[in-house]
Design an enzyme around this catalytic site. Structure first.
Site, PDB file in Angstrom:
ATOM      1  N   ARG A 285       0.953  -1.141   0.046  1.00 40.63           N
ATOM      2  CA  ARG A 285      -0.195  -0.026  -0.128  1.00 40.63           C
ATOM      3  C   ARG A 285       0.914   1.244  -0.055  1.00 40.63           C
ATOM      4  O   ARG A 285       1.393   1.628   0.825  1.00 40.63           O
ATOM      5  CB  ARG A 285      -0.811   0.086   1.105  1.00 40.63           C
ATOM      6  CG  ARG A 285      -2.043   0.881   1.201  1.00 40.63           C
ATOM      7  CD  ARG A 285      -2.500   0.994   2.602  1.00 40.63           C
ATOM      8  NE  ARG A 285      -1.498   1.971   3.344  1.00 40.63           N
ATOM      9  CZ  ARG A 285      -1.402   1.741   4.967  1.00 40.63           C
ATOM     10  NH1 ARG A 285      -1.996   0.908   5.534  1.00 40.63           N
ATOM     11  NH2 ARG A 285      -0.580   2.702   5.514  1.00 40.63           N
ATOM     12  N   HIS A 289      -3.513   4.356   4.725  1.00 38.24           N
ATOM     13  CA  HIS A 289      -4.616   3.580   4.817  1.00 38.24           C
ATOM     14  C   HIS A 289      -5.836   3.935   4.364  1.00 38.24           C
ATOM     15  O   HIS A 289      -6.548   3.693   3.442  1.00 38.24           O
ATOM     16  CB  HIS A 289      -4.758   3.025   6.417  1.00 38.24           C
ATOM     17  CG  HIS A 289      -5.991   2.059   6.556  1.00 38.24           C
ATOM     18  ND1 HIS A 289      -6.148   0.986   6.001  1.00 38.24           N
ATOM     19  CD2 HIS A 289      -7.261   2.605   7.270  1.00 38.24           C
ATOM     20  CE1 HIS A 289      -7.337   0.511   6.465  1.00 38.24           C
ATOM     21  NE2 HIS A 289      -7.826   1.543   7.321  1.00 38.24           N
ATOM     22  N   TYR A 298       4.349   5.545  11.446  1.00 41.78           N
ATOM     23  CA  TYR A 298       4.782   4.142  11.723  1.00 41.78           C
ATOM     24  C   TYR A 298       5.475   3.109  10.595  1.00 41.78           C
ATOM     25  O   TYR A 298       5.818   2.129  10.670  1.00 41.78           O
ATOM     26  CB  TYR A 298       3.443   3.049  12.004  1.00 41.78           C
ATOM     27  CG  TYR A 298       2.448   3.157  10.863  1.00 41.78           C
ATOM     28  CD1 TYR A 298       2.393   2.399   9.665  1.00 41.78           C
ATOM     29  CD2 TYR A 298       1.365   4.118  10.895  1.00 41.78           C
ATOM     30  CE1 TYR A 298       1.388   2.497   8.833  1.00 41.78           C
ATOM     31  CE2 TYR A 298       0.292   4.285  10.020  1.00 41.78           C
ATOM     32  CZ  TYR A 298       0.324   3.281   8.825  1.00 41.78           C
ATOM     33  OH  TYR A 298      -0.452   3.344   7.835  1.00 41.78           O
TER      34      TYR A 298
HETATM   35  C1  LIG Z   1     -14.804  -5.985  11.881  1.00 42.20           C
HETATM   36  C2  LIG Z   1     -13.740  -4.570  12.062  1.00 42.20           C
HETATM   37  N1  LIG Z   1     -12.889  -4.473  12.850  1.00 42.20           N
HETATM   38  C3  LIG Z   1     -12.110  -3.221  12.743  1.00 42.20           C
HETATM   39  C4  LIG Z   1     -12.312  -2.463  11.620  1.00 42.20           C
HETATM   40  C5  LIG Z   1     -11.443  -1.193  11.603  1.00 42.20           C
HETATM   41  N2  LIG Z   1     -10.569  -1.416  10.382  1.00 42.20           N
HETATM   42  C6  LIG Z   1     -10.999  -0.797   9.179  1.00 42.20           C
HETATM   43  S1  LIG Z   1      -9.672  -1.015   8.166  1.00 42.20           S
HETATM   44  C7  LIG Z   1      -8.728  -2.148   9.117  1.00 42.20           C
HETATM   45  C8  LIG Z   1      -7.502  -2.834   8.625  1.00 42.20           C
HETATM   46  C9  LIG Z   1      -7.510  -3.783   7.752  1.00 42.20           C
HETATM   47  O1  LIG Z   1      -6.727  -4.142   7.273  1.00 42.20           O
HETATM   48  P1  LIG Z   1      -6.351  -5.139   5.966  1.00 42.20           P
HETATM   49  O2  LIG Z   1      -7.402  -6.244   6.073  1.00 42.20           O
HETATM   50  O3  LIG Z   1      -4.809  -5.467   5.648  1.00 42.20           O
HETATM   51  O4  LIG Z   1      -7.109  -4.420   4.661  1.00 42.20           O
HETATM   52  P2  LIG Z   1      -6.245  -3.044   3.647  1.00 42.20           P
HETATM   53  O5  LIG Z   1      -6.971  -1.888   4.454  1.00 42.20           O
HETATM   54  O6  LIG Z   1      -4.787  -3.095   4.219  1.00 42.20           O
HETATM   55  O7  LIG Z   1      -6.641  -3.273   2.467  1.00 42.20           O
HETATM   56  C10 LIG Z   1      -9.167  -2.065  10.437  1.00 42.20           C
HETATM   57  C11 LIG Z   1      -9.069  -2.736  11.612  1.00 42.20           C
HETATM   58  C12 LIG Z   1     -13.254  -2.550  10.870  1.00 42.20           C
HETATM   59  N3  LIG Z   1     -13.813  -1.868   9.942  1.00 42.20           N
HETATM   60  N4  LIG Z   1     -14.217  -3.798  11.049  1.00 42.20           N
END
Ligand SMILES: Cc1ncc(C[n+]2csc(CCOP(=O)(O)OP(=O)(O)O)c2C)c(N)n1
Ligand SMILES: [Mg+2]
Length: 392
Positions: A285, A289, A298
């Site tokens: 990425r 985020h 970080y």
């Molecule tokens: C069930 C849930 N827990 C926490 C969140 C908060 N949250 C949003 S994005 C994220 C990280 C996701 O990371 P990843 O699966 O690696 O996907 P990326 O954003 O890197 O594409 C979190 C913890 C959420 N949206 N849903």
């Protein structure tokens, strides 16, 4: 183009032990285009499957074009957020090859279940790029018909869509839509962080034991917001599939050709009724985020620089140039087309009408409900009590 299963061949992939058991110490990674744009004719995974592509010159240029467009539209969306025109934006920058490669591997009848970052897959499905911006502007809740366009609504709840997708995949088997070369297949997108969710692991169990026609496409972009991949797993993610009883393959997610070939093969296995596959698209990425995040808190700039050298778009440009498949005029025209598409997108976002509050009662249930009808009436009466009789 695509892949053939060559179990009898000797071509075990890098990182496999005899018998197709993955070796955690030396993970394999399917690659057909190196970061400096050199073509690798064929690659093998630890199951003995051969991957190769045979695109026409025009198709190679098309993949480049798609990636440039989606990156440019993404940058425009980010700028719109910074100017207060969107509530938030989740950038795909760096993940164009994983998304365009897998998106172009889908057949028209296939069904995709995205997260909130799959703007490149959405584009490949032929959806209007305005559609996700309505959602992030807060003027609708995803204004497309998932059944018609074969691309479900964005899912913010991490990992939830993997269960929806698995249930859907189990359903199409019962509907008799699976089992031949023209069968239907399902793809579920999720991130590296999502692999720690219960939902995703439950989806793996269901898909495995019911032999569901699904491809789990994990974009390992190295981070779940600020949490690095080291906090999600001690083994390469693709190797987890083995424990659930199905195939797992790691692909260079910054290589559009390999992403295409691996996804195409996994989808074809699914549509023929040969069960699920986990694809780990190893990528990065490049941006934050979301626009609410500051990655300088970080991660080090040197890490970003390292990945910039593996940029998914630059390597296709290098390949097209090296093989004389495209000239400067083509690259200039592609940039101009991308700028034009971004300008049009901006104009259309700004022209999106604000929703009327009473619309919140629409689309809650497919056939309405007495309780909801009652609430709508109450709200309409309340709105009418204002001098202008407005529902605003
Ligand atoms: C069930 C849930 N827990 C926490 C969140 C908060 N949250 C949003 S994005 C994220 C990280 C996701 O990371 P990843 O699966 O690696 O996907 P990326 O954003 O890197 O594409 C979190 C913890 C959420 N949206 N849903
Ligand atoms: Mg991630």
């Amino acid at each position: 183009m695509g892949a053939t299963n060559t179990r009898s061949r000797t071509g075990r992939g890098r990182g496999s032990k005899p018998g197709g058991i993955p070796d955690p110490a030396t993970p394999e990674m399917i690659q057909l285009l190196t970061p400096d744009g050199q073509r690798i004719e064929r690659a093998y995974d630890s199951y003995g499957t051969e991957y190769a592509v045979d695109f026409t010159d025009e198709e190679y240029r098309g993949l480049y074009h798609d990636m440039v467009i989606v990156r440019r539209l993404d940058a425009e969306a980010e700028a719109l957020q910074r100017q207060g025109e969107l509530g938030i934006w989740a950038s795909l920058q760096g993940q164009e090859a994983a998304q365009v490669g897998s998106g172009r591997a889908l057949q028209p009848q296939d069904m995709a279940f995205p997260t909130y970052r799959e703007h490149g897959v959405l584009y490949c499905r032929g959806l209007d790029p305005l559609l996700p911006l309505g959602l992030f502007r807060g003027v609708d809740q995803g204004a497309w018909d998932p059944v018609q366009v074969r691309f479900q609504l964005y899912t913010i709840v991490i990992g939830a869509q993997t269960l929806h997708a698995t249930g859907y995949a189990m359903g199409i088997v019962k509907d008799g839509k699976v089992g031949g070369d023209d069968g239907e297949a399902v793809i579920a997108y999720f991130g590296d962080g999502a692999t720690s969710q219960g939902d995703v692991n439950e989806a793996f169990v269901w898909a495995s034991v019911y032999h569901a026609p699904i491809v789990f496409f994990c974009q390992n972009n190295q981070y779940a917001i600020s949490e690095p991949i080291e906090r999600q797993t001690r083994v390469p993610l693709y190797q987890r599939a083995n424990g659930f009883g199905f195939q797992g393959i790691r692909v260079d997610g910054n290589d559009v050709l390999a992403s295409y070939a691996v996804t195409r093969h996994a989808l074809d296995r699914a549509r023929r009724g040969e069960g699920p596959t986990l694809i780990e698209a190893y990528t990065y990425r490049m941006g934050a985020h979301t626009t609410s995040d500051d990655p300088t808190r970080y991660r080090l700039p040197t890490e970003l620089e390292e990945w910039r050298a593996k940029d998914p778009i630059n390597r296709v440009k290098a390949f097209l140039t090296r093989e004389q498949l495209a000239d400067e005029d083509f690259f200039t025209a592609t940039e101009a087309a991308a700028d034009q598409a971004a300008a049009e997108l901006r104009e259309r976002v700004l022209a999106l009408p604000d929703p009327r509050p009473i619309q919140m009662f629409d689309h809650v249930y497919p056939h309405g409900s007495p309780e909801l009808d009652h609430q709508r009436e109450q709200y309409a009466a309340y709105a009418a009590s204002f001098a202008e009789g407005s529902d605003r």
